[in-house]
Design a protein around this motif. Structure first.
Motif, PDB file in Angstrom:
ATOM      1  N   TRP A   1      -0.667  27.124  49.456  1.00 40.46           N
ATOM      2  CA  TRP A   1      -2.124  27.016  49.470  1.00 40.46           C
ATOM      3  C   TRP A   1      -2.430  25.561  49.810  1.00 40.46           C
ATOM      4  CZ3 TRP A   1      -5.771  27.849  44.633  1.00 40.46           C
ATOM      5  CH2 TRP A   1      -7.104  27.909  45.063  1.00 40.46           C
ATOM      6  N   PRO A   2      -2.777  25.252  51.053  1.00 38.63           N
ATOM      7  CA  PRO A   2      -2.925  23.857  51.474  1.00 38.63           C
ATOM      8  C   PRO A   2      -4.047  23.134  50.729  1.00 38.63           C
ATOM      9  CG  PRO A   2      -2.763  25.323  53.369  1.00 38.63           C
ATOM     10  CD  PRO A   2      -2.972  26.181  52.167  1.00 38.63           C
ATOM     11  N   GLY A   3      -3.789  21.877  50.383  1.00 39.10           N
ATOM     12  CA  GLY A   3      -4.803  21.044  49.754  1.00 39.10           C
ATOM     13  C   GLY A   3      -5.520  20.200  50.780  1.00 39.10           C
ATOM     14  N   THR A   4      -6.645  19.635  50.382  1.00 38.93           N
ATOM     15  CA  THR A   4      -7.431  18.812  51.306  1.00 38.93           C
ATOM     16  C   THR A   4      -6.816  17.437  51.517  1.00 38.93           C
ATOM     17  OG1 THR A   4      -8.832  18.079  49.457  1.00 38.93           O
ATOM     18  CG2 THR A   4      -9.584  19.990  50.729  1.00 38.93           C
ATOM     19  N   ASN A   5      -5.924  17.023  50.605  1.00 35.16           N
ATOM     20  CA  ASN A   5      -5.211  15.755  50.767  1.00 35.16           C
ATOM     21  C   ASN A   5      -3.704  16.027  50.716  1.00 35.16           C
ATOM     22  OD1 ASN A   5      -4.120  13.194  50.738  1.00 35.16           O
ATOM     23  ND2 ASN A   5      -5.575  12.372  49.246  1.00 35.16           N
ATOM     24  N   PRO A   6      -3.113  16.333  51.849  1.00 37.95           N
ATOM     25  CA  PRO A   6      -1.689  16.688  51.880  1.00 37.95           C
ATOM     26  C   PRO A   6      -0.761  15.532  51.551  1.00 37.95           C
ATOM     27  CG  PRO A   6      -2.549  16.487  54.111  1.00 37.95           C
ATOM     28  CD  PRO A   6      -3.725  16.376  53.193  1.00 37.95           C
ATOM     29  N   HIS A   7      -1.300  14.311  51.473  1.00 35.11           N
ATOM     30  CA  HIS A   7      -0.464  13.156  51.162  1.00 35.11           C
ATOM     31  C   HIS A   7      -0.170  13.040  49.665  1.00 35.11           C
ATOM     32  CE1 HIS A   7      -0.865  11.841  55.281  1.00 35.11           C
ATOM     33  NE2 HIS A   7      -2.177  11.867  55.186  1.00 35.11           N
ATOM     34  N   LEU A   8      -0.973  13.670  48.842  1.00 36.17           N
ATOM     35  CA  LEU A   8      -0.716  13.645  47.408  1.00 36.17           C
ATOM     36  C   LEU A   8       0.471  14.537  47.063  1.00 36.17           C
ATOM     37  CD1 LEU A   8      -4.338  13.930  45.953  1.00 36.17           C
ATOM     38  CD2 LEU A   8      -2.826  11.949  45.780  1.00 36.17           C
TER      39      LEU A   8
END
Length: 451
Positions: A90-97
């Motif tokens: 489930w992709p997040g809006t900040n994939p860097h976290l």
């Protein structure tokens, strides 16, 4: 307690409004209705994934179908042929976290079907709402509760900040070597940038949910004694059986000393070194059993030892070599399995279970917010796949939202009440929302390792 007529009318009005609101939600999305939720759980339970011949592909197909219904990304990986691991995203809006991993395993232990009140793969629901099935507690419930919690979050319009992964792995019940162990050591796992893993816990007979910050490492020990064979009527010094019995008595005393600390409340079950005999092997076989007038030249004992991360493994090994299997008594020992107690950095394999660990705090607060109560942090008495993650020095918390329920994993008539199951979905909804919204600690790897 007495209520006025106005109070009674008000309470009825509130109940009616809640019922209407719930009905509207279910009307908009029928998949959120209780019958649909329970039906999906039953379908998963009815797939026979018992060792040694689990129907892994059928389980994988079912899980991927659920992922599609939720618009989750999915892939199936086989680190070993015939043993698929299903990974959902489930992709997040900040994939860097750093991401969240919700872990579960698909296999279950075998059952003696004839000793169950209801067939272990029927997922029968009785008049009390108890769902009888192998895996109802360990741990198909958790895997489906993850999915149902995400279903509710998506229906509410929630969008995660951090990416959320769900993994359904094979072979946990036989050690996890072809499942979680290979997964956690793979480049695929490294690329997920995982910051915290939730794995399985245990049912609680009280109202307090149980959460685990560590687990005991399995040491499967085989002790062998050698002696001169002889006539069954003669008294010899240092026979194989005599020497083995001396060791067993020493082991029994140590076991009693550890058990006493549990009985008087000084330590929890997961905090002591448990020692249990699992087999004895000796004697000269005959067509009718064993020869009764021959003392055997060899005797063996198998011992299941569980070592907490707070114990001193060097002291235990010394005890084994000097007291339980001394070479002076013609004894040797070997390990069928000896899992490490320390991680690759030489530190005890445990996750901080206090306010210094934001993941622990988030879980604790989410459980309370959802109307649950969390008991004192524990060390898991057995072994789970989380040990492969903690071995890497990464944080993992064992948690199954099962309260007011007898602990029945691996037993006959394993069951989970449907109301307890539904409440667990609410608990996970709160936890996943809190974890996936957590924005602090930055994005660097150092901050993740600090946890």
């Amino acid at each position: 307690m007495e209520f006025s007529c106005t109070s009674i009318v008000y309470l009825h009005l509130v109940s009616l409004l809640l019922f209407v609101a719930s009905s509207k939600i279910e009307a908009l999305d029928p998949t959120l209705s209780t019958p649909e939720i329970i039906s999906r759980f039953q379908q998963y339970l009815q797939i026979n994934t018992a060792q040694p011949n689990p129907q892994y592909y059928e389980a994988a197909d079912f899980l991927i179908s659920q992922a599609k219904s939720l618009s989750l990304e999915s892939q199936t990986i086989e680190f070993v042929k015939g043993k698929p691991l299903v990974l959902l995203k489930w992709p997040g809006t900040n994939p860097h976290l750093p991401s969240i991993l919700l872990y579960s395993h698909t296999d279950v232990v075998p059952s003696e079907d004839h000793k169950w009140t209801h067939h272990p793969f029927s997922a029968h629901i009785d008049e009390k709402g108890n769902i009888y099935a192998r895996g109802s507690q360990d741990m198909k419930c958790v895997g489906m509760q993850y999915l149902e919690a995400i279903r509710r979050l998506k229906a509410s319009g929630f969008q995660p900040l951090r990416t959320v992964y769900l993994s359904f792995a094979p072979d946990e019940e036989i050690g996890g070597h072809d499942g979680a162990e290979k997964f956690y050591e793979s480049k695929l796992f490294d690329d997920l940038n995982v910051g915290i893993v939730l794995d399985e816990g245990l049912a609680s007979p009280s109202e307090n949910y149980r959460a685990f910050y560590a687990e005991r490492s399995p040491w499967w020990l085989v002790i062998k004694a050698i002696g001169t064979p002889g006539h069954g009527a003669r008294l010899y010094d240092n026979t194989a059986m005599e020497n083995l019995l001396k060791s067993i008595e020493s082991i029994r005393r140590f076991r009693a000393s550890q058990f006493d600390m549990i009985k008087v409340g000084l330590k929890g079950e997961g905090e002591v070194i448990s020692v249990n005999m699992v087999f004895l092997k000796a004697g000269t076989p005959s067509p009718t059993g064993f020869v009764m007038n021959v003392q055997p030249s060899e005797a063996e004992a198998g011992i299941d030892i569980r070592v907490p991360p707070t114990a001193d493994p060097e002291s235990l090994e010394k005890r084994i070599a000097e007291e339980w299997a001394p070479i002076a008594r013609n004894m040797t020992f070997s390990f069928k399995q000896k899992a490490p107690v320390h991680d690759k950095f030489g530190k005890p394999m445990l996750t901080k279970a206090d306010r210094s660990n934001p993941w622990w705090t988030l879980l604790e607060d989410a459980v309370h917010k959802a109307g649950g109560k969390l008991g004192k942090p524990e060390i898991f008495p057995g072994a789970t796949d989380a040990r492969y993650l903690r071995r890497r020095g990464l944080p993992a918390i064992g948690f199954s939202p099962i309260a007011n329920t007898p602990l029945l994993l691996h037993e006959h008539d394993e069951f989970l009440n449907q109301d307890v199951y539904l409440k667990g979905i609410e608990i996970y909804e709160a936890i996943i929302k809190a974890y996936a919204s957590f924005a602090e600690r930055g994005t660097d790897k150092g901050s993740r390792d600090e946890l």
